[in-house]
Design an enzyme around this catalytic site. Sequence first.
Site, PDB file in Angstrom:
ATOM      1  CB  CYS A  63      -8.346 -18.556 -35.789  1.00 32.22           C
ATOM      2  SG  CYS A  63      -7.457 -20.101 -36.033  1.00 32.22           S
ATOM      3  CG  HIS A  65      -6.007 -13.672 -32.942  1.00 32.53           C
ATOM      4  ND1 HIS A  65      -6.969 -14.597 -32.651  1.00 32.53           N
ATOM      5  CD2 HIS A  65      -5.216 -14.242 -33.890  1.00 32.53           C
ATOM      6  CE1 HIS A  65      -6.780 -15.686 -33.397  1.00 32.53           C
ATOM      7  NE2 HIS A  65      -5.722 -15.499 -34.149  1.00 32.53           N
ATOM      8  CG  HIS A  73      -5.260 -20.325 -31.390  1.00 32.87           C
ATOM      9  ND1 HIS A  73      -6.603 -20.102 -31.555  1.00 32.87           N
ATOM     10  CD2 HIS A  73      -4.673 -19.791 -32.484  1.00 32.87           C
ATOM     11  CE1 HIS A  73      -6.808 -19.479 -32.697  1.00 32.87           C
ATOM     12  NE2 HIS A  73      -5.656 -19.273 -33.281  1.00 32.87           N
TER      13      HIS A  73
END
Lengths: 349, 100, 48, 595
Positions: free
Chosen positions: D136, D268, D302
């Site tokens: 990620c 994040h 996400h």
Amino acid sequence: MSLRDEVDAIRLGTAWCEASHVVVLRVSGAAAFATLDRVCPAALSLQDTQLRPTVLLREDGTVFADATVARDDERYLLLAEGPTAAELESWLRQHAVGSDLELERLDHSHQVLSLHGPWAWELLAAVLGPDVIGMPYLSFLRCEGGTLCVRAGKTGEYGYELLVPNAELEAVRGELLEHGPRWNLAKVSLEALDHCALENWFFTIRREGAFGLTPLELGLQWRLSPAKDFVGAAAVRARKASGVKTRLTCVLVEGEVSEGAAVLLEGKEIGKVLSAVPSHTLGRWVAAASLELSLAMPGILGLTVDGHAARTTSPPVINNRSLHVSPQRHTWADRESAQFPPLTLGAAG
Amino acid sequence: MNPALMAYLEHRTRLLSRVRRVLIEDLHVQREPDAIDPDAPLFGTGLGLDSVDAVELIVCLETEFAFRLDDAALARSSMRTVNSLVDLVLRKQGGAYVAA
Amino acid sequence: MRGETPASGTLRLCAEKVRALRLAPGQFLITDVSAAASCAVVLERSTA
Amino acid sequence: MIRTPIAITGQGAVCALGIGLDAIWAELAAGRDGIGVIERFSTQRFGTHLGGMVPLPGTVGIDDALTTRAICVKYAVLAGQEALTRAEVPMHAPRRIALVLGTSMGSHLGGLHEASAEVAAALGIEGPVITISTACASSTNALGVGRDLLDDGRADVVLAGGADVLCPEIFAGFHALGLLSAGKCTPFSEGLGTTLGEGAGFLVLERAPEAKTRGAPFLACLSGYGLSADGYHATSPEPTGAGVARALRSTLDDAGLAAADVGYVNAHGTGTAANDPAEWRAITEVLGDQVPVSSTKSYLAHAQGAAGVLELICTLLAMEHGQVLPTLHFTKPRRQGPVDPIAQDRPRPLVFAHALSTNSAFGGANAAVAISRAVTPRRASPKRPIFISGVSSLVPSKEESRGEGLKRLIPTADTRNLDPSSIDLSTAIAQALHDAGLTLSGVARERTGLFVGTTNASPASWEEFRASVRERGIERASAPAFTRLVLNAASGVASRLLGLRGPTTTLTTGAGSGLLAAVLAAIYLESRADADRLVVAAVDELDAQRPTQGEGAASLVLTTFANESTIRLARWAVAARTHSTKPSPPSPQQGRGSG
């Protein structure tokens, strides 16, 4: 404060004591790992700041210390209950692997403060800073001023040993006591900690450790590496080969139990109680009994101990509040409205 | 010893060995079956399991013993030791948790 | 070694050449060409 | 000495909010998220059904026809085309245009680097094509690598960013790990868990003076970036946020910024119980607790490997309008979270000079970037020579099991649940460090990084994961196996076992991955102040699906300390495939890779 109140402080609030029963050695030098690997039966697979529970064995395989190894970068800490610092140091030197081994006793330079309870993390965060909150079980944190905060509780609740340098002691203890009242901080005895340890089936060297048993009988094989050699390994393996006859088993008894009491099944003795505590949380006595291996199993009803009905069970028998208190979601201030489950398990009751 | 107790002990011993086998074969615990103490903690480095293994352990037990566990509270209270897993299986098999 | 080692093969070659340079000064050019990119490095140990 | 500033001259995106920047900004400005019930595949057997899916006609309900990879390439091409068009990039020198594509697992079918090659071909890019895969953190990391290529003169234009697709396997993996929230993901707010999404985003990066000369649009400066490894756990962040903090500090240092210069942080902020508090600890450590912090995941969900670049693009769009984005759906703050999470339902007017965007990944990889409104000159440190102080070349032994060999080198290693790739990579690195005579401790660990080249996540772990799906159903997919499917899983293990906590990246170009890792490491190490050593490593694991593939691993220790070696990595180059890039050494002996 009664023992009962002390236990409740550990089970429901925050509790502290000066933990002189824990001795700490700093182990460093090129021979540090090899020496610890030789004396500790546990596989020392450790990352920086991780802890591993182990035991220390005599050559005959019997347990003389309940110990934890912590990796501090390329050095190690050995925390132990059982021997004195001097005994531990000389025993370690006796088994040194290589000459470059430095042992530093921390008992002269540090004090150990012990903090327990489902809300201990919140009080500690106020004293040592917010990094305490995220600490996983069996790890330590380096704090400002040189204090090490070690999370290795043996009560089933959040539990921390603070290794505080002497110069910091007044400040840390002062802050703890200053903030403490907001979390109903209670000072508790070693007896109360050991009481909770038995309720949660943590090994205690002062109790069931006093009977000259090996990890095989104590149910502590999980602290032994199956692969490596260690002090006492030959004796343990010989005992295993010749057949282990008993294993420590958790027995719930409906009345007062004396240590050494016989455990009877259909009138026949199947083992003996090594230690027992009256658990007011459960309304019964919790006993650690050494039972014949074939019967060292939970779920056996119809036992008799000291004339009281008894049964074997699967420990731990407490539905610890700490299992349900999340530092991300809960706070002491809202504890009444959070609706936690009861401290007893359905199956155990 | 009464027959009900003997049957229970035998049944429980068999379940214990199957749970141990799941731990060794599916969760990769690096131990011989009889070196997995029945009261050993599963997590916190007891048998070396990690939070990532928690759901896997439940799924593997569900597969091995053909039950479904939807009760999160029961799952949590069962995920403490090898014996508490055996208790879970016994419970799921009809509540024969204790014997005389 | 069995089969292709697309990721590590050239790095293994670098390791061999570094070992060779430890024994005697010199210079090696190592290249690798793939559909994605060409890479080259020069390994050297001067006589000084 | 001043380093050439790097300008962002174009951007393009497809994400849950829409296709193209105009559509996306309309949603951002209106405070509308792109999260809804997933239609492309069935989530019936799961407890939650939400995703941030790209509303692209033609990809809904026809999963059979369009493979995951094809969708991923489609997203990337759309976003890349928009970025190149908006930047008005002249295509007359396609060999000087590089593509750096960050992706996680979304395009796993058939090799990540092949998906990147398809994207490059579709866009007419003929320069180097580099695929960064640090889960990620991939696309944020890719922006940094793109910047380095420009710095090192290896390209004139870099299209950098990422693309990922939400497929059933990934949904199942996150579900098995217990990371998915029941409702829409609300970072830093009550209600734990994340919502997965997808999309693609790219920035066009150029050296600012050249961009100005050609009259390119100027959006902002990519003023710095930073990488770090937690060296802690496969999926959980280091809880004190120390790893994220190192990436943030490196970014500030690289950009020549002070903490007080930062006016906004795009976190994040996945929404999970583990991520958010650790990240907030890191931000307060480095920047204090007064900086506004929000997470665009409340809009986009996400987007995995594409998350970082998409979040940066959203930040840039808001900046253009003199605003910063809120954290949507914020109800009640959690106990450890931003003082100012911009908890509102519309963007907030705020003009900032510099902003940070940060991402953290499985495998413990962290990446952050800094953007600046104005052309910001960077101070340059003198370039340092690169030495090779240790090497290793590993062929797995027949006599000794993998675990035993690793245990001998790293006695503190826990070998349970390690796949062959992780073990071989860690073993090779341990051998190289041993060859260099190094035992890392204390701050040296934080100043030693790891750059890894590899082609695939462990085939053994893939097989374990697939078997769990086959035998138990997708809703019961194996969580432990899933955590090992990211390309950087093995390097995460090596970081953890060896305490390598400095800058880290994992990349692939198919063949040549290992040598490219060495080249990128050399570029990084030569000019950065945040590392003294970079370990370069590569690994190949036997793959039953591809019988020609062999196994092995190799590693080099690159250092800036002359006392550790006399052997230099004297020159390096990376260029387009068939272009001659010999660094013109005086007739050296030549060697070719075996793969």
